[in-house]
Design a protein around this motif. Structure first.
Motif, PDB file in Angstrom:
ATOM      1  N   GLU A   1       0.944  -1.022  -0.003  1.00  0.00           N
ATOM      2  CA  GLU A   1      -0.116   0.063  -0.034  1.00  0.00           C
ATOM      3  C   GLU A   1       0.639   1.856  -0.051  1.00  0.00           C
ATOM      4  OE1 GLU A   1      -3.355  -0.521   2.584  1.00  0.00           O
ATOM      5  OE2 GLU A   1      -3.191   1.919   3.493  1.00  0.00           O
TER       6      GLU A   1
ATOM      7  N   ASP B   1      -0.152  -4.434   2.738  1.00  0.00           N
ATOM      8  CA  ASP B   1      -0.497  -3.587   3.897  1.00  0.00           C
ATOM      9  C   ASP B   1       0.383  -3.150   5.076  1.00  0.00           C
ATOM     10  OD1 ASP B   1      -1.891  -0.575   5.272  1.00  0.00           O
ATOM     11  OD2 ASP B   1      -3.671  -1.343   5.139  1.00  0.00           O
TER      12      ASP B   1
ATOM     13  N   ASP C   1      -1.976  -0.933   8.925  1.00  0.00           N
ATOM     14  CA  ASP C   1      -3.761  -0.471   9.099  1.00  0.00           C
ATOM     15  C   ASP C   1      -3.430   0.127  10.049  1.00  0.00           C
ATOM     16  OD1 ASP C   1      -5.414  -0.746   7.553  1.00  0.00           O
ATOM     17  OD2 ASP C   1      -6.577  -1.734   9.360  1.00  0.00           O
ATOM     18  N   GLY C   2      -4.739   1.428   9.725  1.00  0.00           N
ATOM     19  CA  GLY C   2      -5.329   1.863  10.866  1.00  0.00           C
ATOM     20  C   GLY C   2      -4.566   2.954  11.129  1.00  0.00           C
TER      21      GLY C   2
ATOM     22  N   ARG D   1      -8.488  -0.719   0.147  1.00  0.00           N
ATOM     23  CA  ARG D   1      -8.030  -1.487  -0.704  1.00  0.00           C
ATOM     24  C   ARG D   1      -8.214  -2.668  -1.220  1.00  0.00           C
ATOM     25  NH1 ARG D   1      -4.974   2.886   0.856  1.00  0.00           N
ATOM     26  NH2 ARG D   1      -5.803   2.492   2.293  1.00  0.00           N
TER      27      ARG D   1
ATOM     28  N   GLU E   1      -6.318  -4.980   1.833  1.00  0.00           N
ATOM     29  CA  GLU E   1      -7.508  -5.366   2.917  1.00  0.00           C
ATOM     30  C   GLU E   1      -8.283  -6.099   2.554  1.00  0.00           C
ATOM     31  OE1 GLU E   1      -7.887  -0.836   2.755  1.00  0.00           O
ATOM     32  OE2 GLU E   1      -6.089  -0.922   4.808  1.00  0.00           O
TER      33      GLU E   1
HETATM   34 MG    MG Z   1      -5.538  -0.428   5.823  1.00  0.00          MG
END
Ligand code: MG
Ligand code: AHM
Length: 335
Positions: free
Chosen positions: A93, A116, A119-120, A277, A281
């Protein structure tokens, strides 16, 4: 008392069930486990590590602010695989283009890895759970050649393994190689992941729905109707469905996986194809969810059947307990 099996032991055990396996997948999963431990250390140290929190000042290819830890996590994983032979390329990502692991492409490298890395990441600075999500595919081009885009643009159904490492109140690695889902918790004192959640099955229905209701006015009407319906008990006997949303997909999905529930990231006027994504994801979590007995759709059809056309493609996501996703489908009129 018999001690729990470790992740390393579990990986080897799984490999011996396939007598012709050459051990690459085991090596690959072990490398992800080690990367996860290093990222975990950086995440856990948070503000103690001067200069690690906060925005990097750059944007990723999607125009989103990159956090310093996004970049650190990305580098940790790429560096881990540069030392090894199992993967011929990585799509992330955080990188506009595919990273071709040049040193290795003349060697084995029969898999591609999609990540990823963190993430977050909007939650990093405030100590809310974040996670690394990964998907693994067998390359479609011949071994020994340089990995190309085609190797990465495969439907999620072709995943040979997928999972995540969640850095939360405890750190867990949850993954599947297409034979059920297992969860391992990191023992911080020994630095070892132990099997704590064998053969995870997502409950058929659950007590939670997860969606960013602050953006409700931007969603299509069918999504609004479904979200409203979650707030209304169907009968006197029906228990209420509570809203839980952290803004970390991996954390919201993990809760749904263990307790039952539904997570929605709808299309919106800002993001006509949703925000998440497909490759980094939606697909890996859809694979895990189905492996655990749940369901994942893009609002219309099965996520895993989508043919990707672009590395950073987005897709709407409705994922979780089968009965809840099916209720959404009925209201949406897609079944
Ligand atoms: Mg993410
Ligand atoms: P990220 O991968 O850059 O962190 O972005 C994805 C995140 C998901 O973890 C989360 O569910 C979603 O974005 C939250 O978006 P929003 O703030 O629009 O609800």
């Amino acid at each position: 008392m018999k001690r729990k099996i470790t992740l390393g032991e579990f990986i080897i055990q799984q490999q011996t069930e396939y007598p012709h396996a050459r051990g690459e997948m085991s090596q690959l999963l072990s490398a992800l486990m080690v990367s996860g431990k290093i990222i975990n250390k950086a995440v856990q140290h948070g503000g103690l590590n001067e200069g690690v929190l906060g925005a990097s000042g750059d944007e990723n290819v999607q125009g989103e602010t990159q956090q310093k830890l996004d970049i650190l996590a990305n580098n940790i994983i790429i560096e881990a695989f540069e030392q090894r032979q199992e993967v011929c390329g990585i799509a992330s990502e955080e990188n506009e283009q595919v990273v071709v692991l040049e040193k290795k492409y003349k060697e084995v490298g029969k898999y591609v890895l999609l990540i990823d890395p963190l993430d977050g990441s909007s939650n990093i600075d405030v100590t809310v759970s974040v996670g690394t999500i990964f998907a693994i595919y067998r390359r479609v081009t011949p071994e020994g050649s340089e990995a190309i885009l085609k190797d990465f643009l495969q439907p999620g159904l072709k995943q040979v393994a997928a999972g995540y490492i969640i850095y939360g109140s405890s750190t867990m690695m949850v993954y599947s190689t297409g034979n059920g889902v297992n969860g391992f918790t990191l023992d911080p004192s020994s630095g070892v992941f132990f099997l704590t959640h064998p053969n995870i099955r997502i409950p058929e229905t659950g007590p939670y729905y997860s969606v960013n209701e602050g953006k409700m006015h931007l969603f299509p009407k069918q999504y609004q109707d479904y979200i409203e319906s979650c707030k209304v008990p169907k009968s006197e006997k029906d228990s209420l469905v509570d809203c839980r949303y952290t803004g970390s997909l991996v954390a919201d999905f993990h809760r749904s996986l263990l307790k039952g529930g539904i997570y929605l990231y709808p299309p919106s006027t800002f993001h006509p194809n949703g925000k998440l994504r497909l490759l980094y994801e939606c697909n890996p979590l859809a694979f895990l969810c189905e492996q655990a007995g749940g369901k994942a759709i893009n609002g219309e059809g099965r996520v895993l059947e989508m043919q990707p056309t672009d590395l950073h493609q987005r897709a709407p996501l409705v994922i979780g307990s089968t009965k809840m996703v099916e209720q959404f489908e009925r209201m949406r009129g897609v079944v």
